[in-house]
Write an enzyme that holds these catalytic residues in place. Structure first.
Site, PDB file in Angstrom:
ATOM      1  NE  ARG A 261      -3.540   2.460   2.422  1.00 17.19           N
ATOM      2  CZ  ARG A 261      -4.116   2.989   3.465  1.00 17.19           C
ATOM      3  NH1 ARG A 261      -3.984   2.430   4.660  1.00 17.19           N
ATOM      4  NH2 ARG A 261      -4.833   4.088   3.338  1.00 17.19           N
ATOM      5  CG  HIS A 262      -0.865   4.925  -0.930  1.00 18.51           C
ATOM      6  ND1 HIS A 262      -1.044   5.754   0.159  1.00 18.51           N
ATOM      7  CD2 HIS A 262      -2.087   4.515  -1.296  1.00 18.51           C
ATOM      8  CE1 HIS A 262      -2.326   5.836   0.436  1.00 18.51           C
ATOM      9  NE2 HIS A 262      -2.992   5.088  -0.442  1.00 18.51           N
ATOM     10  N   GLY A 263       2.432   4.852   0.960  1.00 12.82           N
ATOM     11  CA  GLY A 263       2.682   5.432   2.277  1.00 12.82           C
ATOM     12  C   GLY A 263       1.583   6.407   2.679  1.00 12.82           C
TER      13      GLY A 263
ATOM     14  CD1 TRP B  62      -5.997  15.451   1.826  1.00 14.98           C
ATOM     15  CD2 TRP B  62      -7.612  14.457   0.661  1.00 14.98           C
ATOM     16  NE1 TRP B  62      -6.604  16.406   1.079  1.00 14.98           N
ATOM     17  CE2 TRP B  62      -7.607  15.838   0.335  1.00 14.98           C
ATOM     18  CE3 TRP B  62      -8.524  13.632   0.033  1.00 14.98           C
ATOM     19  CZ2 TRP B  62      -8.499  16.395  -0.563  1.00 14.98           C
ATOM     20  CZ3 TRP B  62      -9.413  14.199  -0.877  1.00 14.98           C
ATOM     21  CH2 TRP B  62      -9.403  15.560  -1.160  1.00 14.98           C
ATOM     22  CG  ASN B  63      -3.843   7.896   3.876  1.00 16.12           C
ATOM     23  OD1 ASN B  63      -2.801   7.476   3.369  1.00 16.12           O
ATOM     24  ND2 ASN B  63      -5.021   7.630   3.345  1.00 16.12           N
TER      25      ASN B  63
ATOM     26  CD  GLN C  88      -5.578  10.043  -0.140  1.00 13.25           C
ATOM     27  OE1 GLN C  88      -4.722  10.774  -0.571  1.00 13.25           O
ATOM     28  NE2 GLN C  88      -5.329   8.889   0.433  1.00 13.25           N
TER      29      GLN C  88
ATOM     30  NE  ARG D 182      -4.115   7.354  -2.453  1.00 10.88           N
ATOM     31  CZ  ARG D 182      -5.182   7.657  -3.187  1.00 10.88           C
ATOM     32  NH1 ARG D 182      -5.194   8.762  -3.925  1.00 10.88           N
ATOM     33  NH2 ARG D 182      -6.230   6.862  -3.202  1.00 10.88           N
TER      34      ARG D 182
ATOM     35  CD  GLU E 110      -8.472   2.325  -2.617  1.00 11.31           C
ATOM     36  OE1 GLU E 110      -8.722   1.238  -3.203  1.00 11.31           O
ATOM     37  OE2 GLU E 110      -8.020   2.371  -1.463  1.00 11.31           O
TER      38      GLU E 110
ATOM     39  CB  ILE F  17     -10.303  -0.740  -1.063  1.00 12.94           C
ATOM     40  CG1 ILE F  17     -10.700   0.012   0.212  1.00 12.94           C
ATOM     41  CG2 ILE F  17     -11.439  -1.641  -1.530  1.00 12.94           C
ATOM     42  CD1 ILE F  17     -10.922  -0.874   1.439  1.00 12.94           C
TER      43      ILE F  17
END
Length: 190
Positions: A11-13, A17-18, A24, A65, A87, A151
């Protein structure tokens, strides 16, 4: 035994927004300092796994991202971007804060933790995500390192492990880790 090659999923870092718990979906925000650190951790894990992996294809979602994470993880090695790794589209919920959605849409957020992704108004839903993930996996001819999203990573695992889609909420996904799916079995490296 599964019909898919070995997969090494990341998964991206963490993004800005996380950190704000803002959804996102198909939008983007840059990695935070922690997100870049998580990507460097994944790079180290990939280097340590390299003797087991051997020759491998490298892929990333086309979203910023994931590409930013892949540039760190793959450290100058070339990689292909693929739109099928983006995503899940969350439609009308894109850009909203999770806590606001829970209040404004209690009928959607009352069930299992991730079921809401399948009910987001105007969203892609799990069936659309599964279709594009299967199309991507069906084209793989050998082991692959893949940088994607939370996801989407879960869906790839479910398809590759031949699990029902209803189980994706049970699958842990950690930023900064590598999720290996080999011969239908999952192993996480942290």
């Amino acid at each position: 035994m599964t019909r898919f090659p070995d997969l090494y999923l990341m998964r991206h870092g963490q993004t800005e927004w996380n950190a704000l718990e803002r959804m996102q979906g198909r939008l983007d925000s840059p990695l935070t300092a922690l997100g870049r650190k998580q990507a460097r951790r994944q790079a180290a894990l990939v280097r340590n796994l390299h003797p087991q992996i051997g020759e491998v294809a490298r892929y990333a979602s086309a979203q910023g991202r994931a590409r930013q994470t892949a540039e760190i993880v793959f450290a100058g090695e070339s990689f292909a971007t693929d739109h099928r790794l983006v995503e899940i589209d969350i439609g009308d919920f894109t850009g909203a804060r999770m806590q606001d959605l829970v209040v404004s849409h209690p009928q959607i957020f009352h069930g299992a933790r991730l079921d809401w992704y399948d009910h987001a108004p105007g969203g892609e839903h799990f069936s659309g995500l599964e279709t594009r993930v299967r199309a991507f996996l069906d084209e793989l001819t050998g082991p692959a390192l893949i940088v994607t999203h939370g996801i989407t990573l879960r869906m790839i695992r479910a398809v590759a492990m031949e699990l029902p889609i209803s189980r994706i909420g049970e699958m842990p996904v950690r930023q900064g880790a590598v999720h290996a799916v080999r011969q239908g079995r999952h192993q996480m490296f942290e």
